[in-house]
Enzyme design. Structure first.
Site, PDB file in Angstrom:
ATOM      1  CG  HIS A   1      -1.800   1.170   1.368  1.00  0.00           C
ATOM      2  ND1 HIS A   1      -3.092   1.208   0.905  1.00  0.00           N
ATOM      3  CD2 HIS A   1      -1.575   2.394   1.919  1.00  0.00           C
ATOM      4  CE1 HIS A   1      -3.619   2.385   1.164  1.00  0.00           C
ATOM      5  NE2 HIS A   1      -2.717   3.127   1.789  1.00  0.00           N
ATOM      6  CD  GLU A   2       1.598   3.198   3.790  1.00  0.00           C
ATOM      7  OE1 GLU A   2       1.584   4.323   3.250  1.00  0.00           O
ATOM      8  OE2 GLU A   2       0.631   2.782   4.486  1.00  0.00           O
TER       9      GLU A   2
HETATM   10  N1  B3K Z   1      -1.516   8.120   4.545  1.00  0.00           N
HETATM   11  C1  B3K Z   1      -1.292   7.499   5.813  1.00  0.00           C
HETATM   12  C2  B3K Z   1      -2.310   7.866   6.838  1.00  0.00           C
HETATM   13  C3  B3K Z   1      -2.056   9.134   7.533  1.00  0.00           C
HETATM   14  C4  B3K Z   1      -3.039   9.309   8.683  1.00  0.00           C
HETATM   15  C5  B3K Z   1      -2.954  10.652   9.322  1.00  0.00           C
HETATM   16  N2  B3K Z   1      -3.824  10.740  10.485  1.00  0.00           N
HETATM   17  C6  B3K Z   1      -1.235   6.017   5.718  1.00  0.00           C
HETATM   18  C7  B3K Z   1      -1.825   5.418   4.512  1.00  0.00           C
HETATM   19  O1  B3K Z   1      -3.013   5.440   4.287  1.00  0.00           O
HETATM   20  O2  B3K Z   1      -1.082   4.929   3.702  1.00  0.00           O
HETATM   21 ZN    ZN Z   2      -2.847   5.072   2.229  1.00  0.00          ZN
END
Ligand code: B3K
Ligand code: ZN
Length: 890
Positions: free
Chosen positions: A303-304
């Site tokens: 995902h990341e």
């Molecule tokens: N984008 C981050 C989530 C950030 C949350 C901030 N409260 C993780 C993700 O969805 O990949």
């Molecule tokens: Zn995300």
């Protein structure tokens, strides 16, 4: 009483930024008790902004402002103003350089937003609005710039200094200090900034892209965890390859870094080139991590990584568009997981989450559209609706357009918007342009909250061989949206004959096909579909693969469900039929009159259907395990007009025991057949075997109260366990039983694992989830355990988060569960508002309970709203829950 201490931010008020940043250079100097940040930026007035003159307004929180310089000249203190949330400089030219020096105290940062310390190291979390806790800045996603970062720190304690981009310089400084400089060539919004400083070990590998570039891959962890990074690294490489093969997307920087930290508010963060992860989603060894952990790591790493294109290279214009990156990236990680493992089981788990968590959110006072229209605290909108329902929207586009047009649309989206901050419309427009379809009605899925309910009526005319379907849709009101409009629903169906043969391929008519299924596009409130060329009345398999996030108004008989659970060619729907059947049976047990409760048990036909499942030839053992697993109490309760937790609990466990007793021999046979004590492998087959044995043991343990043979089975499963998956299966079963076994295993486990925080989280969680009678008391005691800490979100989620989902005990009629969680939330809110607000979730649906519970739940919510100094996070959740919009049963 009724004053609103926090003003909401509204999508309709969006204005383009008045200034743009050409570049930003950060010098961050970490000292023993504070950090100095010098931020030098080049700014220009934005020609596209409505306002062409006026002051410069920067966001900043919890900062000490030391100096402001404009084009090198100190700005006099009377020429600017600070508030707790901003810095405003009265007069600025159209183009200028700005230098801002701030001091901050990362050691005191318990909110874990901005720059903070975790187990000795420094790290950052800037999404959504953490960068403003590092310096005064245009902290909004539509301001993109090139970042240059210099970090200075004491060399011995912080040998590793990381930031985004490419490493360009490093060297020694006086007094045992050193520096490192990083340059990120890709313009980005501030929420993607990251910094890490610590004494970290790393594992390194590489990946050669399809164009032949060699990317260095590094995972940074504390030395004692170095041996637990291999699975994460393997997952990363798989994800990189998959994204090239399926989406044609290649990584852009020369280096990709992942850092694992112990204290983290959520799962992980996609900072450009430098992902920061909750250690839970990096570290794995067979001894410490379960199969579910392995799967979770694989999914979150992917995902990341996928965010690099969907989120980072193409980012969001404003936070209302959050699903633009999250829904899309979740869909991509779901596709990836389906390709890596059992696709049917993957889909089943996605649908479980949707139905159990998202549908519930959609029918609660917190219901909001996939693209919300307003928020008080954006961190409250990282929800299952934005993420998981958002992913279903992308999946529906995929189904509606077909694979080829979907990927064309995706490529067009990237090509058009690379380097830009855009909106959900921009994504849907690219899909429309690539497919030549008008997708404007589809935007309703983004703007309308609530779960559509589908009602289906069948008709059959034997003489003409004519089969008809009348499909109608209706979405119940949600807070602020009393009236709903129809949405375009892709309905995948199949038709079977009495022997279970799939007739779909031989149907006449001009129905569109998607693989083995027929695609019906439901766009109206009510619509008819006809099928000809049939010789006998077919069996309908509807909403195959769960082709839309809707509730199906139950129209199928139990016999029909039993038939489908054995014959459907769509594996997901086979599971769904068994699941729906179980749900009906459990609902019957809950709602039948207490007078005849003892006489009536579970129907024979249901028991037979479950038995034929157990004895079926399903070779995917994970799938078989899922087919046997009952819907949870938290799922069943959604269908109840008013929830009686005691009755639900009793009926649920009685049903489970009755089923277990009927299937006992079969379950034992399966268990013995697949129980393996060999070396751990994370393979599809082994995961399936363990999962199936786990389900069998879970049923059998429900009979164990007076059965020493079954108690012994739990004990031996624990003692022979060669990995954490099996150990947790046994411990979970034993913890439901009151008695010596439970105490012995818990003590053994604690003794063996007290040095492993992620394993101890499991120990806390398993006790909080227990159905045993003394659970509230145990949780209370665990709050005082030396290893419990409000400063560690994983630990709080393990104990309090899990307990909040323990329906029966959280809603204990004495109110003791409510009081316990309320106390923790009020204390936690002062430390970590984001996590505190999450813990308030179980209070939200107070209207569904009886008068006494309503009163107690409401009193809890009021104490949150009225707490002096309450955070905007907790205030928003509690206040909305109390709000005057009703919540109906679905
Ligand atoms: N984008 C981050 C989530 C950030 C949350 C901030 N409260 C993780 C993700 O969805 O990949
Ligand atoms: Zn995300």
């Amino acid at each position: 009483m009724d004053q609103q201490p926090f003003q909401p931010i509204r999508l309709v008020d969006y204005q383009p930024p008045e200034f743009l940043v050409e570049r930003l250079s950060l010098c961050i100097s970490l000292a023993a008790d504070h950090t100095l940040v010098r931020a030098t930026s080049v700014l220009h007035r934005n020609r596209d902004a409505a306002k062409k003159s006026g002051p410069l307004l920067l966001s900043g929180e919890h900062l000490e402002l030391l100096e402001v310089r404009l084009n090198g000249e100190k700005v006099a203190p009377d020429a600017y103003r600070t508030t707790p949330e901003s810095l405003e400089i009265d007069t600025v030219p159209d183009d200028f350089q700005l230098e801002v020096v701030t001091r901050l105290y990362p050691d005191r940062n318990t909110a874990l937003s901005g720059l903070y310390r975790s187990s000795g190291m420094y790290c950052t979390q800037c999404e959504a609005q953490g960068f403003r806790r590092i310096t005064y800045y245009l902290d909004r996603p539509d301001v993109l710039t090139r970042f240059f970062t210099r970090i200075e720190a004491e060399a011995e304690s912080f040998p590793v200094l990381l930031a985004n981009g490419n490493l360009v310089a490093a060297g020694r400084l006086p007094q045992g200090r050193h520096f490192v400089e990083w340059d990120d060539p890709f313009p980005k919004p501030s929420y993607l900034f990251a910094l890490v400083a610590g004494n970290l070990s790393q594992i390194e590998d590489s990946f050669v892209t399809r164009s032949g570039r060699r990317i260095v891959l590094q995972i940074y962890v504390e030395e004692h965890n170095r041996h637990k990074c291999d699975h994460a690294m393997a997952s990363l490489k798989k994800a990189m390859k998959w994204d090239e093969e399926v989406y044609g997307l290649e990584y852009d920087l020369d280096q990709y870094m992942i850092v694992a930290v112990d204290h983290f508010n959520m799962g992980a963060m996609e900072n450009k080139g430098l992902n920061i992860f909750n250690a839970k989603y990096v570290l794995a060894s067979p001894e410490t991590a379960t199969d579910q952990d392995y799967l979770g790591i694989q999914a979150v790493i992917a995902h990341e990584y996928f965010h690099n294109w969907t989120g980072n290279r193409v980012t969001c214009r404003d936070w209302f568009q959050l699903s633009l990156k999250e829904g899309l990236t979740v869909f991509r990680d779901q596709q990836f997981s389906a390709d890596m493992d059992s696709a049917a089981v993957q889909r089943i788990n996605e649908v479980r989450t949707l139905r159990q968590v998202q549908f519930r959110e959609d029918s609660s006072p917190l219901a909001h559209p996939v693209r919300p229209e307003e928020y008080v605290e954006i961190n409250n909108f990282y929800t299952v609706t934005v993420y998981n329902k958002g992913a279903e929207l992308i999946r529906m586009l995929y189904t509606l357009l077909g694979e080829a047009a979907y990927y064309r649309g995706f490529a067009l989206y990237i090509q058009r918007h690379d380097g830009q901050a855009v909106t959900c419309e921009d994504f849907v427009q690219a899909m429309a342009d690539a497919s030549g379809r008008d997708l404007s009605p589809f935007m309703r899925w983004y703007t309308q909250a609530g779960t559509p309910q589908l009602t289906i009526q069948e008709s059959w005319q034997q003489e003409q061989g004519l089969y008809g379907l009348t499909v109608s849709q209706q979405t119940p009101p949600t807070p602020g949206q009393p009236r709903k409009v129809p949405v375009p629903i892709p309905l995948l169906i199949g038709l079977l004959d009495d022997q279970g043969n799939d007739l779909t391929a031989t149907l006449s008519g001009d129905h569109e096909r998607r693989g083995d299924d027929v695609l019906l596009e439901v766009t109206e409130a009510e619509q008819q579909f006809r099928f000809t060329g049939l010789t006998s009345r077919p069996h309908l398999s509807v909403l195959r693969s769960f082709s839309a996030p809707v509730k199906l108004h139950s129209f199928r008989t139990r016999d029909e469900l039993a038939f489908l659970s054995v014959h459907d060619h769509d594996l997901f729907n086979r599971w769904d039929a068994a699941f729906s059947l179980s749900e009906l049976v459990l609902l019957d047990l809950v709602t039948e009159d207490s007078a005849d409760r003892d006489e009536r048990g579970i129907s024979d036909s249901y028991l037979q259907a479950m038995q034929s499942l157990v004895r079926s030839s399903i070779t995917d053992l994970s799938l078989l395990a899922e087919a046997l697993r009952l819907p949870t109490e938290n799922y069943v309760l959604q269908k109840l007009e008013q929830i009686d937790p005691d009755r639900l609990y009793q009926a649920y466990h009685r049903g489970k025991q009755e089923l277990a007793a009927f299937l006992e021999t079969d379950l034992l046979d399966l268990y013995r057949k697949y129980r393996s004590t060999g070396a751990y492998r994370f393979s599809r087959e082994d995961v399936g075997q363990r999962s199936l044995c786990g389900v069998c043991l879970d049923y059998l343990a429900s009979l164990a109260a007076h059965r020493t043979d079954l108690t012994e089975l739990c004990r031996s499963h624990y003692q022979e366990a060669g990995n954490m998956t099996d150990r947790m299966i046994a411990l979970t079963a034993a913890v439901q039983l009151e008695g010596d076994l439970r105490e012995a295993l818990l003590a053994d486990f604690e003794q063996a694992w007290h040095r492993e925080p992620l394993v101890m989280d499991k120990w806390f969680a398993v006790q909080a989830s227990s159905s045993a009678a003394d659970t509230v008391g145990r949780v209370e005691k665990l709050l005082h355990h030396p290893d419990f800490s409000l400063n560690n979100p994983n630990r709080v989620r393990a104990l309090i988060g899990t307990f909040g989902q323990n329906h029966f005990h959280f809603h204990h009629h004495s109110g003791s569960g409510y009081r316990l969680v309320t106390r923790v939330i009020l204390e936690l809110d002062a430390l970590n508002p984001q996590v505190a607000a999450r813990m308030a979730g179980p209070f939200v649906s107070w209207r569904r309970y009886d008068g006494q519970r309503q009163q107690q739940l409401r009193a809890s919510l009021r104490s949150m709203v009225e707490k002096p100094g309450v955070s905007r996070d907790l205030y928003e959740v509690a206040n909305k829950s109390l709000g005057d919009q009703g919540e109906g049963a679905g």
